[in-house]
Design an enzyme around this catalytic site. Structure first.
Site, PDB file in Angstrom:
ATOM      1  CB  SER A  98      -0.930   0.007   1.220  1.00 47.25           C
ATOM      2  OG  SER A  98      -0.183   0.159   2.403  1.00 47.25           O
ATOM      3  CG  LEU A 112      -3.459   3.765   8.403  1.00 49.28           C
ATOM      4  CD1 LEU A 112      -2.970   5.092   8.940  1.00 49.28           C
ATOM      5  CD2 LEU A 112      -4.979   3.748   8.295  1.00 49.28           C
ATOM      6  CG  HIS A 123       1.265  -4.203   3.987  1.00 49.37           C
ATOM      7  ND1 HIS A 123       1.079  -3.617   5.211  1.00 49.37           N
ATOM      8  CD2 HIS A 123       0.877  -3.276   3.077  1.00 49.37           C
ATOM      9  CE1 HIS A 123       0.583  -2.398   5.053  1.00 49.37           C
ATOM     10  NE2 HIS A 123       0.461  -2.169   3.755  1.00 49.37           N
ATOM     11  CG  LEU A 125       8.090 -11.925  -1.046  1.00 46.82           C
ATOM     12  CD1 LEU A 125       7.489 -12.183  -2.415  1.00 46.82           C
ATOM     13  CD2 LEU A 125       9.541 -11.477  -1.219  1.00 46.82           C
ATOM     14  CE1 TYR A 169      11.924  -8.918   0.741  1.00 46.69           C
ATOM     15  CE2 TYR A 169      12.487  -9.460   3.000  1.00 46.69           C
ATOM     16  CZ  TYR A 169      11.586  -9.484   1.946  1.00 46.69           C
ATOM     17  OH  TYR A 169      10.355 -10.079   2.103  1.00 46.69           O
TER      18      TYR A 169
HETATM   19  C1  LIG Z   1      11.258 -15.531   1.934  1.00 49.91           C
HETATM   20  C2  LIG Z   1      10.625 -16.087   0.672  1.00 49.91           C
HETATM   21  C3  LIG Z   1       9.612 -15.093   0.130  1.00 49.91           C
HETATM   22  C4  LIG Z   1      11.743 -16.307  -0.360  1.00 49.91           C
HETATM   23  O1  LIG Z   1      11.150 -16.830  -1.544  1.00 49.91           O
HETATM   24  P1  LIG Z   1      11.905 -17.989  -2.396  1.00 49.91           P
HETATM   25  O2  LIG Z   1      11.192 -18.115  -3.672  1.00 49.91           O
HETATM   26  O3  LIG Z   1      12.028 -19.203  -1.566  1.00 49.91           O
HETATM   27  O4  LIG Z   1      13.332 -17.294  -2.552  1.00 49.91           O
HETATM   28  P2  LIG Z   1      14.369 -17.423  -3.747  1.00 49.91           P
HETATM   29  O5  LIG Z   1      14.373 -18.826  -4.254  1.00 49.91           O
HETATM   30  O6  LIG Z   1      14.147 -16.317  -4.704  1.00 49.91           O
HETATM   31  O7  LIG Z   1      15.694 -17.104  -2.966  1.00 49.91           O
HETATM   32  C5  LIG Z   1      16.176 -18.003  -1.994  1.00 49.91           C
HETATM   33  C6  LIG Z   1      16.868 -17.160  -0.930  1.00 49.91           C
HETATM   34  O8  LIG Z   1      15.905 -16.671   0.003  1.00 49.91           O
HETATM   35  C7  LIG Z   1      16.527 -16.541   1.292  1.00 49.91           C
HETATM   36  N1  LIG Z   1      15.711 -17.273   2.250  1.00 49.91           N
HETATM   37  C8  LIG Z   1      14.522 -17.850   1.997  1.00 49.91           C
HETATM   38  N2  LIG Z   1      14.026 -18.396   3.114  1.00 49.91           N
HETATM   39  C9  LIG Z   1      14.922 -18.165   4.072  1.00 49.91           C
HETATM   40  C10 LIG Z   1      14.978 -18.463   5.440  1.00 49.91           C
HETATM   41  N3  LIG Z   1      14.015 -19.144   6.062  1.00 49.91           N
HETATM   42  N4  LIG Z   1      16.066 -18.069   6.145  1.00 49.91           N
HETATM   43  C11 LIG Z   1      17.056 -17.391   5.537  1.00 49.91           C
HETATM   44  N5  LIG Z   1      17.054 -17.060   4.234  1.00 49.91           N
HETATM   45  C12 LIG Z   1      16.001 -17.448   3.524  1.00 49.91           C
HETATM   46  C13 LIG Z   1      17.924 -17.063   1.152  1.00 49.91           C
HETATM   47  O9  LIG Z   1      18.751 -15.926   0.878  1.00 49.91           O
HETATM   48  C14 LIG Z   1      17.821 -17.934  -0.103  1.00 49.91           C
HETATM   49  O10 LIG Z   1      19.019 -18.018  -0.804  1.00 49.91           O
HETATM   50  P3  LIG Z   1      20.047 -19.220  -0.448  1.00 49.91           P
HETATM   51  O11 LIG Z   1      19.260 -20.483  -0.607  1.00 49.91           O
HETATM   52  O12 LIG Z   1      21.126 -19.057  -1.455  1.00 49.91           O
HETATM   53  O13 LIG Z   1      20.486 -18.967   0.957  1.00 49.91           O
HETATM   54  C15 LIG Z   1       9.949 -17.468   0.930  1.00 49.91           C
HETATM   55  O14 LIG Z   1      10.884 -18.324   1.526  1.00 49.91           O
HETATM   56  C16 LIG Z   1       8.705 -17.396   1.805  1.00 49.91           C
HETATM   57  O15 LIG Z   1       7.608 -17.224   1.317  1.00 49.91           O
HETATM   58  N6  LIG Z   1       8.899 -17.556   3.131  1.00 49.91           N
HETATM   59  C17 LIG Z   1       7.789 -17.517   4.066  1.00 49.91           C
HETATM   60  C18 LIG Z   1       7.185 -16.158   4.158  1.00 49.91           C
HETATM   61  C19 LIG Z   1       8.191 -15.064   4.523  1.00 49.91           C
HETATM   62  O16 LIG Z   1       9.002 -15.211   5.440  1.00 49.91           O
HETATM   63  N7  LIG Z   1       8.109 -13.935   3.786  1.00 49.91           N
HETATM   64  C20 LIG Z   1       8.979 -12.790   3.971  1.00 49.91           C
HETATM   65  C21 LIG Z   1       8.524 -11.868   5.041  1.00 49.91           C
HETATM   66  S1  LIG Z   1       7.128 -10.899   4.542  1.00 49.91           S
END
Ligand SMILES: CC(C)(COP(=O)(O)OP(=O)(O)OC[C@H]1O[C@@H](n2cnc3c(N)ncnc32)[C@H](O)[C@@H]1OP(=O)(O)O)[C@@H](O)C(=O)NCCC(=O)NCCS
Length: 208
Positions: A98, A112, A123, A125, A169
């Protein structure tokens, strides 16, 4: 007579259980859900969003960034600040954001949408658990930043996350700005930002 004239032009529709409409390959393709699609979410997507959140957050910590009423609230008020990744019609990853109108995130920013703001507050991902570690989270974030480039009022994206995700990030182009003023229960967060206007070169090439 009108029907008689049209009838020969419309081939009979034969339904095949496996493929939907049978016929030429192009006809089959048109009736098959797209393999991969990115689009803004709508309130109708709220259930799919919450299903992913339930597994990603509630099953882990008992809490989640957005509950059902908040998901519906943001997807009604500012659907253009969201992006979903669908595979064959199924939601596999999403971002809900948002607008926010202050330099830093505050407790208020969690609930908000400030339409005059220049900051896209992300908010949440989340990627469905069976699709993680395949690059989808990073790709969706990249697509989302491109999508923000089409909204000329947006100057940057901001988010807060727990420490273990800061490097994720940062690899996606965000920079740490410091501890976040927001806390949720006993959880504290780091705040990160990413400029959007500096990506004007993308706007020129993104078709928006
Ligand atoms: C975080 C999240 C969005 C990453 O999406 P993804 O498609 O798995 O990520 P990608 O494949 O693009 O990238 C993988 C990287 O994410 C990071 N990562 C993902 N989950 C992680 C965890 N639990 N702890 C640490 N790093 C993590 C690492 O940097 C990883 O790279 P690496 O394997 O080389 O260490 C996904 O794991 C998720 O949905 N997690 C649960 C919800 C969450 O925590 N969301 C973020 C907060 S809003």
């Amino acid at each position: 007579p009108e029907n008689q004239r049209l009838y020969p032009l419309i081939p009979p529709r034969i339904l095949s259980p496996a493929w939907g409409l049978a016929g030429s390959p192009s006809r089959q393709r048109r009736h098959t859900l797209p393999a991969s699609e990115f689009r803004c979410l709508s309130p109708e997507d709220a259930i799919g969003v919450f299903e992913i959140e339930r597994e990603a957050f509630i099953s882990v910590s008992g809490n989640c960034p957005l509950y059902m009423d908040e998901i519906r609230y943001f997807l009604t008020l500012c659907p253009e600040m969201s992006l979903g990744w669908f595979e064959e019609g199924r939601l596999v990853a999403f971002i809900i954001g948002s607008l926010w109108d202050q330099d830093r995130l505050t407790q208020e920013s969690l609930t908000l949408h400030r339409p005059g703001g220049h900051t896209a507050h992300i908010h949440v991902l989340a990627v469905h658990h069976t699709f993680r570690q395949q690059g989808k989270g990073s790709i969706l974030l990249w697509r989302y930043l491109q999508h923000l480039c089409c909204q000329s009022s947006v100057r940057r994206a901001a988010l807060m996350c727990e420490d273990f995700l800061v490097s994720f990030y940062e690899k996606c182009g965000f920079r740490t700005v410091g501890p976040c003023a927001v806390s949720v229960g006993t959880l504290s967060f780091t705040e990160l930002q990413c400029p959007v206007q500096g990506r004007a070169f993308l706007r020129r090439n993104s078709g928006c």
